[in-house]
Scaffold this active site. Structure first.
Site, PDB file in Angstrom:
ATOM      1  N   GLN A  64       0.844  -1.201   0.000  1.00 48.98           N
ATOM      2  CA  GLN A  64       0.000   0.000   0.000  1.00 48.98           C
ATOM      3  C   GLN A  64       0.885   1.259   0.000  1.00 48.98           C
ATOM      4  O   GLN A  64       1.668   1.471   0.933  1.00 48.98           O
ATOM      5  CB  GLN A  64      -0.948   0.037   1.203  1.00 48.98           C
ATOM      6  CG  GLN A  64      -2.034   1.094   0.989  1.00 48.98           C
ATOM      7  CD  GLN A  64      -2.921   1.366   2.183  1.00 48.98           C
ATOM      8  OE1 GLN A  64      -2.420   1.507   3.289  1.00 48.98           O
ATOM      9  NE2 GLN A  64      -4.214   1.477   1.967  1.00 48.98           N
ATOM     10  N   ALA A 122      -7.377   6.786   0.482  1.00 49.02           N
ATOM     11  CA  ALA A 122      -8.448   6.888   1.485  1.00 49.02           C
ATOM     12  C   ALA A 122      -8.039   7.724   2.696  1.00 49.02           C
ATOM     13  O   ALA A 122      -6.919   8.221   2.789  1.00 49.02           O
ATOM     14  CB  ALA A 122      -8.837   5.468   1.931  1.00 49.02           C
ATOM     15  N   TYR A 165      -5.666  11.289   3.581  1.00 55.18           N
ATOM     16  CA  TYR A 165      -4.242  11.507   3.307  1.00 55.18           C
ATOM     17  C   TYR A 165      -4.100  12.238   1.968  1.00 55.18           C
ATOM     18  O   TYR A 165      -5.092  12.698   1.397  1.00 55.18           O
ATOM     19  CB  TYR A 165      -3.483  10.173   3.385  1.00 55.18           C
ATOM     20  CG  TYR A 165      -3.530   9.591   4.785  1.00 55.18           C
ATOM     21  CD1 TYR A 165      -2.932  10.270   5.848  1.00 55.18           C
ATOM     22  CD2 TYR A 165      -4.208   8.415   5.056  1.00 55.18           C
ATOM     23  CE1 TYR A 165      -2.991   9.766   7.142  1.00 55.18           C
ATOM     24  CE2 TYR A 165      -4.274   7.895   6.345  1.00 55.18           C
ATOM     25  CZ  TYR A 165      -3.665   8.581   7.390  1.00 55.18           C
ATOM     26  OH  TYR A 165      -3.735   8.088   8.667  1.00 55.18           O
ATOM     27  N   GLY A 189      -9.542  -6.620   8.955  1.00 55.61           N
ATOM     28  CA  GLY A 189      -8.434  -5.921   9.602  1.00 55.61           C
ATOM     29  C   GLY A 189      -8.178  -6.408  11.005  1.00 55.61           C
ATOM     30  O   GLY A 189      -7.405  -7.343  11.238  1.00 55.61           O
TER      31      GLY A 189
HETATM   32  C1  LIG Z   1      -4.324  -0.505  13.858  1.00 57.12           C
HETATM   33  C2  LIG Z   1      -4.923  -0.130  12.551  1.00 57.12           C
HETATM   34  C3  LIG Z   1      -4.097   0.328  11.523  1.00 57.12           C
HETATM   35  C4  LIG Z   1      -4.633   0.650  10.282  1.00 57.12           C
HETATM   36  N1  LIG Z   1      -3.791   1.041   9.261  1.00 57.12           N
HETATM   37  C5  LIG Z   1      -4.270   1.280   8.019  1.00 57.12           C
HETATM   38  C6  LIG Z   1      -3.395   1.549   6.932  1.00 57.12           C
HETATM   39  O1  LIG Z   1      -2.165   1.533   7.058  1.00 57.12           O
HETATM   40  N2  LIG Z   1      -3.963   1.798   5.732  1.00 57.12           N
HETATM   41  C7  LIG Z   1      -5.321   1.803   5.531  1.00 57.12           C
HETATM   42  O2  LIG Z   1      -5.780   2.051   4.416  1.00 57.12           O
HETATM   43  N3  LIG Z   1      -6.167   1.514   6.548  1.00 57.12           N
HETATM   44  C8  LIG Z   1      -5.678   1.230   7.770  1.00 57.12           C
HETATM   45  N4  LIG Z   1      -6.535   0.862   8.782  1.00 57.12           N
HETATM   46  C9  LIG Z   1      -7.951   0.593   8.468  1.00 57.12           C
HETATM   47  C10 LIG Z   1      -8.141  -0.917   8.154  1.00 57.12           C
HETATM   48  O3  LIG Z   1      -7.520  -1.247   6.923  1.00 57.12           O
HETATM   49  C11 LIG Z   1      -9.627  -1.310   8.054  1.00 57.12           C
HETATM   50  O4  LIG Z   1     -10.259  -0.486   7.116  1.00 57.12           O
HETATM   51  C12 LIG Z   1     -10.341  -1.192   9.402  1.00 57.12           C
HETATM   52  O5  LIG Z   1      -9.586  -1.790  10.443  1.00 57.12           O
HETATM   53  C13 LIG Z   1     -11.752  -1.826   9.352  1.00 57.12           C
HETATM   54  O6  LIG Z   1     -11.680  -3.207   9.131  1.00 57.12           O
HETATM   55  P1  LIG Z   1     -11.966  -4.248  10.365  1.00 57.12           P
HETATM   56  O7  LIG Z   1     -13.281  -3.857  10.964  1.00 57.12           O
HETATM   57  O8  LIG Z   1     -11.993  -5.596   9.712  1.00 57.12           O
HETATM   58  O9  LIG Z   1     -10.831  -4.057  11.328  1.00 57.12           O
HETATM   59  C14 LIG Z   1      -6.018   0.549  10.053  1.00 57.12           C
HETATM   60  C15 LIG Z   1      -6.847   0.125  11.100  1.00 57.12           C
HETATM   61  C16 LIG Z   1      -6.325  -0.238  12.320  1.00 57.12           C
HETATM   62  C17 LIG Z   1      -7.228  -0.748  13.405  1.00 57.12           C
END
Ligand SMILES: Cc1cc2nc3c(=O)[nH]c(=O)nc-3n(C[C@H](O)[C@H](O)[C@H](O)COP(=O)(O)O)c2cc1C
Length: 345
Positions: A98, A173, A176, A314
């Site tokens: 990414q 997304a 940023y 995630g």
């Molecule tokens: C600790 C953490 C770090 C994350 N880092 C990123 C990231 O680097 N890039 C991104 O697009 N989204 C990031 N997200 C968002 C996740 O990709 C995802 O959209 C979000 O956790 C919802 O999915 P889930 O309910 O299955 O956790 C992050 C979320 C969490 C909790």
């Protein structure tokens, strides 16, 4: 079709199943922003998902907004990532990188320079993981600098392929840099990278096109969050920009569009009164990865009802490295909690 059946994304890439590991920033790279052996092992443990999307990885030193987030612009970083991609491939997995630039959400405590953005604006509040630092006013990128940045994204994509990644996902997304160009709140430009939905979409589209030319559209993807006002204020009619962008993306035959959402349970009056996933599915006709609060049952339902082609998971994957085995065998999952972020396992 089930979440366990393979998915042929395109002529180059077939995934073993329809579960994707969502990108998850963990802040465990070393001080040169190089991924370590521990990071390689962390991803390898999760390689049974159909596709891993790496944690957001910065394409340029000026793009850094959090501590110890990995980069993909130095030789050392490319070498570090080789360990990761090798470890994932050895376990039969696939991994995309990414590509990230924080724009105005970057901070001089990491970059030693003022942040850059589409226009002179700043986000408010404290910078996470710092002692009380405030976000800073961003400097507007000149048209020439915007073009240079498109080249930097492209170079980063080429570096990712050199490092053994199966493809790249452009991080468009969550407020940023690319999102800062897309939104009227943050893009006040009067050159061709602003001024209209076409102008505001140009930065994203030119990055997609340049990377597609460099590494192939089959290996190029983008993450978007039309619903999310993370690090941004709501502005009316942003939805029109996203509609335009998604329609343009249809013509570029990229690997997929990925929804960036923390929860896909909500509906939004500014997105046709529907969910963000429904909005993207409506206008984007290629492969679509949904994300945000899915569990095994809702993931199955999304695939069975053709609401998405793949589902990204995630937090449950932070808590359960053996997520795929557990869901196949109907075993209980460990509940995610934030304290798990302190350690990579
Ligand atoms: C600790 C953490 C770090 C994350 N880092 C990123 C990231 O680097 N890039 C991104 O697009 N989204 C990031 N997200 C968002 C996740 O990709 C995802 O959209 C979000 O956790 C919802 O999915 P889930 O309910 O299955 O956790 C992050 C979320 C969490 C909790």
């Amino acid at each position: 079709m089930t979440i366990f059946s393979p998915s042929q994304l395109n002529n180059s890439i077939t995934l073993a199943n329809r579960i994707v590991m969502a990108p998850l920033t963990r802040c465990f790279a070393d001080n040169d922003l190089v991924p370590t052996q521990l990071i390689a092992e962390y991803y390898a443990r999760r390689a049974k998902v159909g596709l891993i999307v790496s944690e957001a990885t910065i394409i340029d030193p000026l793009g850094q907004g959090y501590p110890n987030t990995p980069g993909i612009y130095t030789k050392k970083q490319i070498e570090g990532w080789k360990k990761v991609t090798h470890a994932v491939h050895e376990k039969g997995g696939k991994i995309f990188c990414q590509l990230w630039h924080c724009g105005r959400v970057a901070h001089s405590c990491y970059t030693q320079e003022e942040p850059v953005s589409a226009s002179v604006t700043s986000w408010h509040g404290k910078v996470p993981r710092t002692k009380d630092l405030e976000y800073e006013m961003a400097r507007e990128l000149s048209t020439k600098e915007v073009k240079k940045l498109i080249k930097k994204y492209t170079k980063a994509a080429k570096n990712a392929i050199k490092a053994g990644f199966d493809g790249i996902e452009i991080h468009g997304a969550n407020g940023y840099l690319i999102d800062q160009f897309l939104r009227q709140d943050t893009n006040k430009r009067t050159d061709k990278f602003g001024g209209s939905k076409k102008g505001r979409s140009r930065f994203a589209l030119e990055i997609v096109k340049a990377i597609s030319r460099a590494i192939g559209p089959d290996r190029t993807a983008i993450r978007l969050s039309p619903q999310a006002y993370v690090h941004l204020e709501y502005t009316k009619d942003d939805e029109k920009t996203y509609k335009y962008l998604l329609k343009k993306l249809n013509r570029l035959n990229i690997a997929y569009v990925h929804l960036g959402a923390f929860s896909d349970h909500y509906t939004f009056d500014y997105l046709n009164n529907g969910k963000a996933s429904e909005y993207i599915r409506k206008y984007y006709k290629g492969n679509f990865i949904t994300c945000g609060g899915y569990d095994v049952n809702s993931a199955k339902e999304a695939i069975d009802e053709n609401k998405a082609d793949l589902v990204a998971i995630g937090r449950p994957l932070i808590a359960n490295p053996d997520y795929m085995e557990k869901i196949k065998n109907n075993q209980d999952l460990v509940e995610y909690d934030m304290s798990m972020l302190a350690k990579l396992y």
